[in-house]
Design an enzyme around this catalytic site. Structure first.
Site, PDB file in Angstrom:
ATOM      1  CE  LYS A  29      -4.341  -1.868   1.661  1.00 38.10           C
ATOM      2  NZ  LYS A  29      -5.502  -1.781   2.508  1.00 38.10           N
ATOM      3  CE  LYS A  76      -6.274  -8.323  -0.020  1.00 36.87           C
ATOM      4  NZ  LYS A  76      -7.236  -8.028   1.012  1.00 36.87           N
ATOM      5  CE  LYS A  91     -13.858  -4.524   3.113  1.00 37.27           C
ATOM      6  NZ  LYS A  91     -12.680  -4.070   3.823  1.00 37.27           N
TER       7      LYS A  91
HETATM    8  N1  AQP Z   1      -9.498 -11.483  -1.331  1.00 36.26           N
HETATM    9  C1  AQP Z   1      -9.680 -12.028  -0.130  1.00 36.26           C
HETATM   10  N2  AQP Z   1      -9.777 -13.370   0.012  1.00 36.26           N
HETATM   11  C2  AQP Z   1      -9.985 -13.931   1.245  1.00 36.26           C
HETATM   12  N3  AQP Z   1     -10.108 -13.192   2.383  1.00 36.26           N
HETATM   13  C3  AQP Z   1     -10.016 -11.848   2.270  1.00 36.26           C
HETATM   14  N4  AQP Z   1     -10.107 -10.857   3.169  1.00 36.26           N
HETATM   15  C4  AQP Z   1      -9.946  -9.665   2.534  1.00 36.26           C
HETATM   16  N5  AQP Z   1      -9.765  -9.851   1.231  1.00 36.26           N
HETATM   17  C5  AQP Z   1      -9.797 -11.194   1.021  1.00 36.26           C
HETATM   18  C6  AQP Z   1     -10.344 -11.049   4.600  1.00 36.26           C
HETATM   19  O1  AQP Z   1     -11.498 -10.295   4.968  1.00 36.26           O
HETATM   20  C7  AQP Z   1     -11.353  -9.834   6.314  1.00 36.26           C
HETATM   21  C8  AQP Z   1     -11.683  -8.365   6.390  1.00 36.26           C
HETATM   22  O2  AQP Z   1     -10.731  -7.632   5.624  1.00 36.26           O
HETATM   23  P1  AQP Z   1     -10.480  -6.110   5.946  1.00 36.26           P
HETATM   24  O3  AQP Z   1     -11.682  -5.336   5.659  1.00 36.26           O
HETATM   25  O4  AQP Z   1     -10.023  -5.980   7.341  1.00 36.26           O
HETATM   26  O5  AQP Z   1      -9.297  -5.614   5.082  1.00 36.26           O
HETATM   27  P2  AQP Z   1      -8.454  -6.226   3.928  1.00 36.26           P
HETATM   28  O6  AQP Z   1      -7.868  -7.518   4.310  1.00 36.26           O
HETATM   29  O7  AQP Z   1      -7.471  -5.164   3.540  1.00 36.26           O
HETATM   30  O8  AQP Z   1      -9.594  -6.448   2.838  1.00 36.26           O
HETATM   31  P3  AQP Z   1      -9.884  -5.653   1.532  1.00 36.26           P
HETATM   32  O9  AQP Z   1     -11.168  -6.106   1.008  1.00 36.26           O
HETATM   33  O10 AQP Z   1      -8.706  -5.764   0.632  1.00 36.26           O
HETATM   34  O11 AQP Z   1     -10.060  -4.164   2.034  1.00 36.26           O
HETATM   35  P4  AQP Z   1      -9.313  -2.850   1.621  1.00 36.26           P
HETATM   36  O12 AQP Z   1      -9.409  -2.745   0.130  1.00 36.26           O
HETATM   37  O13 AQP Z   1     -10.074  -1.772   2.326  1.00 36.26           O
HETATM   38  O14 AQP Z   1      -7.895  -2.946   2.088  1.00 36.26           O
HETATM   39  C9  AQP Z   1      -9.914 -10.145   6.732  1.00 36.26           C
HETATM   40  O15 AQP Z   1      -9.908 -11.285   7.563  1.00 36.26           O
HETATM   41  C10 AQP Z   1      -9.220 -10.424   5.429  1.00 36.26           C
HETATM   42  O16 AQP Z   1      -8.154 -11.333   5.584  1.00 36.26           O
END
Ligand code: AQP
Length: 351
Positions: A119, A200, A203
């Site tokens: 990031k 990955k 969001k």
């Molecule tokens: N692609 C993924 N596959 C499996 N698990 C995932 N998680 C996130 N993306 C995947 C799991 O979802 C939980 C919540 O995630 P988060 O909101 O705390 O943040 P993150 O891991 O950074 O998820 P995002 O969707 O990628 O959010 P942004 O874009 O805001 O950074 C966690 O348990 C994560 O492992």
């Protein structure tokens, strides 16, 4: 350690940073739901973590995203009576413990974190908040003395850092924190972007990339279109270990949602075209998400109920957070506040 006759405690969090997606569901939320009877589950909407994207205007208004996230958690099957669901910023102990832990965390540990490195590649994102994000995450987990943390694969390194910090604190000040362990599913712990299977599913990427994610509240026609357009290749390989990344991702989604064994899935799709694979994946995703979408649309229309549910969650868990923080303050030589000096929020039961 889990005390006799006590359910193991599970803690996990999710950022209110946009459309919750299929990866969030298979990696985290589905585990939260299946584990709620055998465990004492505490689930947190981590709005302070979401502030690491404060420089980007798209996260505003965060309070709305918090409600949408809460509605989706309940729609996925989390029961606010059996589990506790609350908002991180409603309990100030998270930020306080994070500061104390920051003072014990070598910067080198944080600079090694893969998520930070990825990031921080964009200069505007490389804030002190992003660097210390895993310390706040450690505070979230350690405050509740959680035994297990169900997360997707991407969070494994952060949970290991949490355990390392807990050990360091315990060594310096005496046994205080429970050492948490990650719970990572074998299938669906890392779902990749449908438009680019080398990254990955995320969001925050969904804002600019229409066919990157399957949102948990997406309508069936959008889900089908996104899956039918998913990046694959021009071949016919449907074995997990030989398939190209895009095809493997579709097979993994099918595996995570159907819970069928790999050999059975491979023989089911053997010799079939990718069109057939995509069609069956779309049918399955739509069938799993349809009831979630219906419950979500009902819940999200009732902000009063959602706010009350989140307040109730914070009231249930705040005594645990207060007692851990008080112990940490005592051990680190900070005086506990006198009753007259306690904040108003604290005296209401939400600190
Ligand atoms: N692609 C993924 N596959 C499996 N698990 C995932 N998680 C996130 N993306 C995947 C799991 O979802 C939980 C919540 O995630 P988060 O909101 O705390 O943040 P993150 O891991 O950074 O998820 P995002 O969707 O990628 O959010 P942004 O874009 O805001 O950074 C966690 O348990 C994560 O492992």
């Amino acid at each position: 350690m889990v005390q006799q006759n006590q359910k193991p405690r599970i803690f996990s969090g999710i950022q209110p940073t946009g459309r919750l997606h299929l990866g969030n569901y298979t990696g985290a939320l589905s585990q939260w739901v299946v584990n709620q009877d055998q465990n004492d589950g505490i689930y947190c909407i981590v709005d302070l973590h979401a502030l690491t994207a404060l420089h980007s205007r798209t996260i505003v208004p965060i309070v709305e995203q918090v409600r949408q996230t809460a509605a989706l958690l309940v729609a996925c099957g989390l029961d606010p009576e059996r589990s506790s669901i609350f908002v991180q910023s409603h309990i100030s102990a998270h930020a306080e413990l994070a500061w104390i832990l920051n003072c014990l965390t070598p910067v080198g540990w944080l600079e090694r974190m893969t998520q930070y490195k990825a990031k921080a590649a964009q200069p505007a994102s490389a804030t002190a908040g992003l660097l210390t994000y895993p310390v706040l995450q450690a505070a979230d987990i350690l405050l509740y003395r959680a035994n297990f943390v169900p997360v997707g694969e991407d969070q494994k390194q952060h949970i290991e850092l949490t355990a390392e910090l807990a050990r360091r604190f315990n060594r310096l000040f005496g046994e205080t924190f429970v050492i948490p362990r990650p719970l990572i599913r074998t299938a669906g712990a890392r779902i990749m972007g449908l438009d680019d299977p080398s990254i990955k599913m995320s969001k925050s990427l969904a804002e600019d990339r229409k066919s990157h994610v399957i949102g948990l509240s997406d309508p069936p026609d959008l889900i089908r279109r996104t899956i039918m357009e998913a990046v694959t290749d021009s071949g016919f390989e449907t074995r997990f270990e030989r398939a190209s990344p895009g095809v493997k991702n579709l097979l993994t989604i099918f595996e995570a949602l159907s819970q069928r064994p790999r050999p059975e899935i491979e023989s089911h799709f053997a010799g079939k075209s990718y069109q057939v694979l995509k069609g069956e994946v779309a049918d399955l995703v739509i069938a799993v998400l349809r009831p979630i979408r219906e419950r979500y649309l009902n819940l999200v229309d009732d902000p009063g109920w959602l706010d009350q549910m989140l307040r109730h969650g914070a009231q249930k868990v705040s005594p645990i957070a207060i007692s851990t923080l008080d112990q940490v303050k005592k051990l680190t030589g900070i005086e506990r506040p006198q009753p007259g000096l306690q904040t108003i929020a604290r005296s209401e039961g939400v600190c």
